[in-house]
Design a protein around this motif. Structure first.
Motif, PDB file in Angstrom:
ATOM      1  N   GLU A   1      51.827 -13.167 -21.384  1.00 38.37           N
ATOM      2  CA  GLU A   1      53.278 -13.063 -21.489  1.00 38.37           C
ATOM      3  C   GLU A   1      53.708 -11.597 -21.517  1.00 38.37           C
ATOM      4  O   GLU A   1      54.688 -11.212 -20.881  1.00 38.37           O
ATOM      5  CB  GLU A   1      53.735 -13.780 -22.767  1.00 38.37           C
TER       6      GLU A   1
ATOM      7  N   TYR B   1      53.816 -10.093 -17.996  1.00 39.69           N
ATOM      8  CA  TYR B   1      55.035 -10.362 -17.220  1.00 39.69           C
ATOM      9  C   TYR B   1      56.187  -9.477 -17.694  1.00 39.69           C
ATOM     10  O   TYR B   1      56.965  -8.958 -16.897  1.00 39.69           O
ATOM     11  CB  TYR B   1      55.415 -11.841 -17.324  1.00 39.69           C
TER      12      TYR B   1
ATOM     13  N   THR C   1      55.313 -21.891 -25.451  1.00 38.88           N
ATOM     14  CA  THR C   1      53.910 -22.149 -25.106  1.00 38.88           C
ATOM     15  C   THR C   1      53.785 -23.544 -24.494  1.00 38.88           C
ATOM     16  O   THR C   1      54.200 -24.534 -25.101  1.00 38.88           O
ATOM     17  CB  THR C   1      53.021 -22.066 -26.361  1.00 38.88           C
TER      18      THR C   1
END
Ligand code: FES
Ligand code: FES
Lengths: 769, 180
Positions: free
Chosen positions: A112, A115, B33
């Motif tokens: 994450e 990105y 998630t």
């Protein structure tokens, strides 16, 4: 060929089956290493743009970001796969050449953060006019994709064999057709991943690759390292089809990120990034002219092609040569001319997709041949049988053909498809088409120049004889080479398949093999494995001779039992002898290598298309077309192949099914589509239209009893060649159903509908069909 | 409802309990998630694959209260309180399920990347419909893309498993032309 085999020729279950059905099989993206970072690449949003500045400072400040790299941090050496033209850099420095060109990369604590970090890298671009149409790319005034390559010409080929002008002059009928093939993408279901890590001066890369060896070679070259300091290995690979043949930014950038951070870095492409990296099948324009006699015997062919290479060469020089080289395979004619321009455009680079350069040219040629047959009033099956290549012939471009059952494939396909019946009793809207294909059984020459053997292997029998491990550099990407290699090793040793283990595709523990491309492994890696097995067998018989007091010539070994050929009471188990061998003589090892003989002619490009053996095949397909909507239903497909001795029938037919599936998709549904700025508009599996289980017709796959004298036990290729006939087969079936020809792939419902509508309008206007 | 913890940057974390393959796991996840990533990254159940993360390919299929779902389209927080079966849970005691054995015997596995999803979709089908027709099999696995097999052997394998006859009839695949 009445010889009985104990292991080969049988559908042994795949050696990795249990791991794969239980979820235990680890692919590169499943691996984790302590302290591992995640990496991603920033790519260009523009098809063609000058890079004014890159500011990474904001990204570097983001918590969790461990490294940010650009062209300043990496070697500037250009790379590629075809050594004739290396034109790609790890990162762009001056300008970007396609949407997806590599600009920078990050390594972070988690995906994450990667990105987020990519969004914080500020790149200022000056957008340049782009070359998006390969048909006009060579025109005056077009922008230059690479300054150094004038008129955007990447590869230019002009070959002539025989006397084409004379043959055309003498022909009874000459016809020209032009076809367009679309860009497709391999779409392996496993996205590319790579994990790079350093241990002092030694680099290890786990990669989803078709060729650890080529990766090792090109990585070592790029970073100025000794080959011995670079280890490339794969675990399981989730399909490749040509798309995982060359190192990507994931490997090159990962190496640098891992070095800078002193931590393992796992890089991956998401689905859209895979499409952007591409290296799929080239779009191409194919003009075919043939001259035939009044019986439809082909006297001469001229192929005049133009190919969209995309922004870089990749393996494209070979693709360009292959496009012409494999055309004179399935039919015999002496005069052949091939002209080709592969041009640069500001689109993702194209490379080798299953069947390499051959399927689209084959589509063009086979469609054209049906047009010729129609002109002459000959049945498409008959014109093919009349021209079919025979065994022990040489093509005009100097490829030596040993085994070849082209005619038998056609005749058998004719029977099992009910061709004659269906031709006689035509059902409206229904059509049947036939096409042929052929492919190399491994390339005669390596991708980069080297005198190294193409394949090597060794076998170590376990000390107590209860197992034997095959060490091979061959690469199982799903096709089942690990299984087939173990079958061949066991057969050669006189051992049992069930006791075989395998270590494969690791440049440190397994000997050199060029990997999974050009449909080479069963033949080339297999030959090395066979020799290794025979070396083991020789030693085991020698040891047994000592133990049994029987001369070694009188001994043989099958299925793990050594026996005297003359005396029934004399036998001993492989296991016992192997154990004794270790006690008295040390490790029981066998090794084998394979180098192809010198092949091919001496003209420019003569090497491409050479192979020690060629497969042949015929396909027939039947379709039903809905005149209202253009919808195409596939009623059935029949494939008959000449692929030499079959080592594992189930795996072999699985290759045919998969090749047909891919070819069928390419024929009617699949296409990578771009917007007017060069951005892919369908980089998703659903919008790319990969076929589902519900779309697949019944498929019948058969093989001709065939023996290739140069192959291991008579084997040759099947995996790639099976894609070659499919596109042409669909084109011809649709042509038969409609009576008009759609001249561009994919043969979509819309194109079919439009062609039918235009035909109706012509008929209504009284011009006839 | 799960416990929510807010970290120093103001990002919420959810303490959730997942029931996977009969085991209970309590983990901390972010709101975004996916179930795929929670299974793979936190529980090390990497048999659940990522092929597209868009709901197109079915590589990430898990059974969710017995129904096959694309776990990339499901948030981990939504999975709390549901019964999840991943591929690792199908042959839990080392004994292969009939579908798994049939897939091996029929060479329905090539690269194997689609296989976990295929097995789970087929398993869900045979549980609710033990004797499906061929079109029903094709429909049940239509959400699982396979680039390798053309689905031919996969469909055969599932049908064979439903009949309890796991050994393929290889007569269909022997040499043509009456040669052997
Ligand atoms: S990864 Fe979930 S559907 Fe493709
Ligand atoms: S076996 Fe490779 S994707 Fe299905």
């Amino acid at each position: 060929m009445s010889k009985n085999y104990n292991v080969i020729g049988q559908s042994k279950p795949k050696i990795d089956g249990p791991e794969k059905v239980t979820g235990g099989a680890k692919y590169t993206g499943d691996l984790k290493f302590p302290n591992m970072l995640h990496g991603k690449i920033l790519t260009s949003p523009h098809a063609h743009a000058r890079i004014i500045s890159i500011d990474t400072s904001e990204a570097e400040k983001l918590p969790g970001v461990k490294a940010v790299i650009t062209h300043k941090d990496v070697p500037t050496l250009k790379y590629g796969l075809s050594p004739a033209r290396w034109d790609e850099n790890i990162f762009c420095s001056e300008k970007t050449r396609f949407v997806g060109d590599k600009v920078a990369a990050v390594a972070c604590l988690d995906e994450e953060t990667c990105y987020k970090a990519l969004k914080l890298i500020k790149v200022e671009y000056e957008v340049l006019p782009a070359v998006l149409d390969f048909l006009t790319a060579m025109d005056e005034g077009q922008p230059q994709v690479h300054e150094e390559y004038a008129k955007n010409i990447n590869t230019e080929i002009h070959q002539e064999f025989g006397d084409c002008a004379k043959a055309f002059a003498e022909a009874y009928h000459v016809r020209t057709d032009t076809f367009i093939g679309q860009r497709t993408y391999q779409c392996p279901i496993e996205p590319h991943s790579a994990i790079s890590m350093w241990d002092g001066g030694k680099l290890t890369i786990y990669s989803s690759t078709q060729s650890p060896h080529y990766f090792q070679h090109y990585i070592a070259r790029e970073f100025g390292m000794d080959i011995g300091d670079v280890r490339v290995l794969k675990t399981f690979v989730g399909g490749g089809f040509g798309g995982k043949l060359e190192p990507t930014g994931l490997e090159f950038a990962g190496v640098v990120l891992a070095k800078l951070t002193s931590r393992p870095v796992r890089m991956f492409y998401d689905r859209a990034e895979m499409f952007a990296h591409n290296r799929g099948r080239h779009a191409q324009q194919m003009e075919i002219t043939t001259g035939v006699d009044k019986d439809g015997k082909i006297l001469v062919a001229h192929a005049n092609f133009k190919m969209d290479g995309g922004a870089y060469t990749s393996l494209g020089i070979a693709s360009a040569y292959y496009a012409g080289a494999l055309l004179p395979m399935t039919y015999e004619f002496d005069n052949f001319k091939f002209d080709m321009f592969r041009v640069y455009t500001n689109l993702p680079a194209c490379g080798a997709q299953r069947g390499h350069g051959a399927p689209q040219p084959k589509y063009a040629f086979e469609s054209h041949l049906d047009n010729v047959a129609k002109d002459l009033g000959i049945d498409p099956m008959d014109i093919r049988i009349r021209n079919a290549r025979r065994a022990d012939t040489v093509t005009p471009n100097d490829f030596k053909i040993n085994s070849c059952h082209m005619k038998e494939c056609l005749e058998r396909a004719r029977i099992i498809s009910g061709w004659d019946e269906k031709k006689k009793n035509k059902v409206p809207g229904r059509g049947i088409g036939v096409s042929t294909g052929s492919f190399v059984t491994g390339a005669g020459y390596p991708i980069y120049r080297t005198d190294m053997p193409h394949a090597s292997a060794f076998i170590r029998v376990n000390e107590d004889g209860t197992a034997a491990t095959l060490y091979t550099g061959s690469v199982d990407i799903g096709q089942g080479s690990d299984t087939v290699m173990c079958q061949m090793a066991a057969e050669a040793m006189g051992y049992r398949y069930e006791q075989m283990k395998i270590v494969a595709s690791d440049t440190e523990t397994t000997p050199l093999d060029f990997g999974a491309y050009a449909s080479r492994q069963t033949y080339m890696s297999g030959t090395a494995v066979k020799l290794a097995g025979e070396e083991v067998k020789k030693q085991i018989l020698d040891m047994a001779s000592f133990m049994l007091s029987v001369p070694p010539e009188d001994l043989d070994c099958e299925d793990g039992i050594i026996f005297s050929k003359s005396r029934e009471d004399k036998s001993v188990s492989f296991q016992e002898v192997a154990r004794k061998h270790f006690v008295l003589r040390g490790p029981l090892l066998g090794k084998g290598v394979y180098t192809p003989p010198k092949l091919g002619g001496t003209f420019k490009g003569a090497a491409v298309g050479t192979s020690p053996a060629y497969s042949f095949g015929a396909q027939i397909g039947e379709v039903q077309i809905d005149a209202e909507t253009g919808e195409i239903s596939v009623l059935g497909i029949w494939d008959v192949h000449d692929c030499g001795k079959v080592i594992n029938p189930r795996l072999l037919h699985g290759q045919v099914h998969g090749a047909l599936f891919m070819g069928m998709g390419e024929s009617v549904w699949e296409e990578v589509l771009f917007d007017d700025k060069g951005k892919i508009i369908n980089p998703e599996l659903a919008n790319y239209k990969m076929l589902t289980a519900m779309d697949m017709p019944p498929i019948e796959s058969e093989v001709i009893d065939s023996y290739e004298p140069t192959g291991p036990w008579g084997a040759k290729e099947v995996g790639e060649g099976s894609t070659n006939p499919t596109l042409g087969m669909f084109s011809n079936a649709i042509f038969d159903a409609m009576g008009v020809r759609v001249n561009s792939l994919p043969l979509t419902y819309e194109k079919v509908w439009r062609a039918l509508k235009e035909k109706r309008e012509r008929e209504e206007a009284g011009e006839g069909a | 409802m799960s416990n929510v913890i807010t970290d120093k940057d103001g990002v919420k974390r959810y303490l959730i309990t997942l029931h996977v393959n009969g085991d209970e796991h309590t983990i901390l996840v972010k709101g975004n998630t996916t179930l795929t990533n929670a299974l793979r990254d936190q529980l090390d159940l990497t048999g659940t694959k990522r092929g597209c993360e868009l709901g197109d390919c079915g590589s990430c299929t898990v059974l969710f209260d017995g129904r096959p779902i694309n776990s990339c389209m499901k948030l981990a927080v939504e999975a709390e309180g549901h019964d999840i079966v991943t591929i690792e849970g199908v042959a839990a005691n080392g004994e292969l399920d009939a579908i798994q054995q049939s897939m091996i015997n029929h060479a329905a596995v090539q690269c194997g990347y689609c296989t976990p999803g295929m097995v789970l979709s087929a398993k869900a089908l045979l549980t609710r419909n033990p004797h499906p027709t061929e079109p029903e099999v094709r429909e049940a696995i239509a959400g699982n893309l396979c680039r390798c097999t053309g689905y031919v052997h996969i469909v055969e394998a599932v049908l064979a498993a439903s009949r309890g006859d796991l050994i393929p009839d290889d007569a269909k695949h022997t040499m043509a032309g009456g040669a052997k």
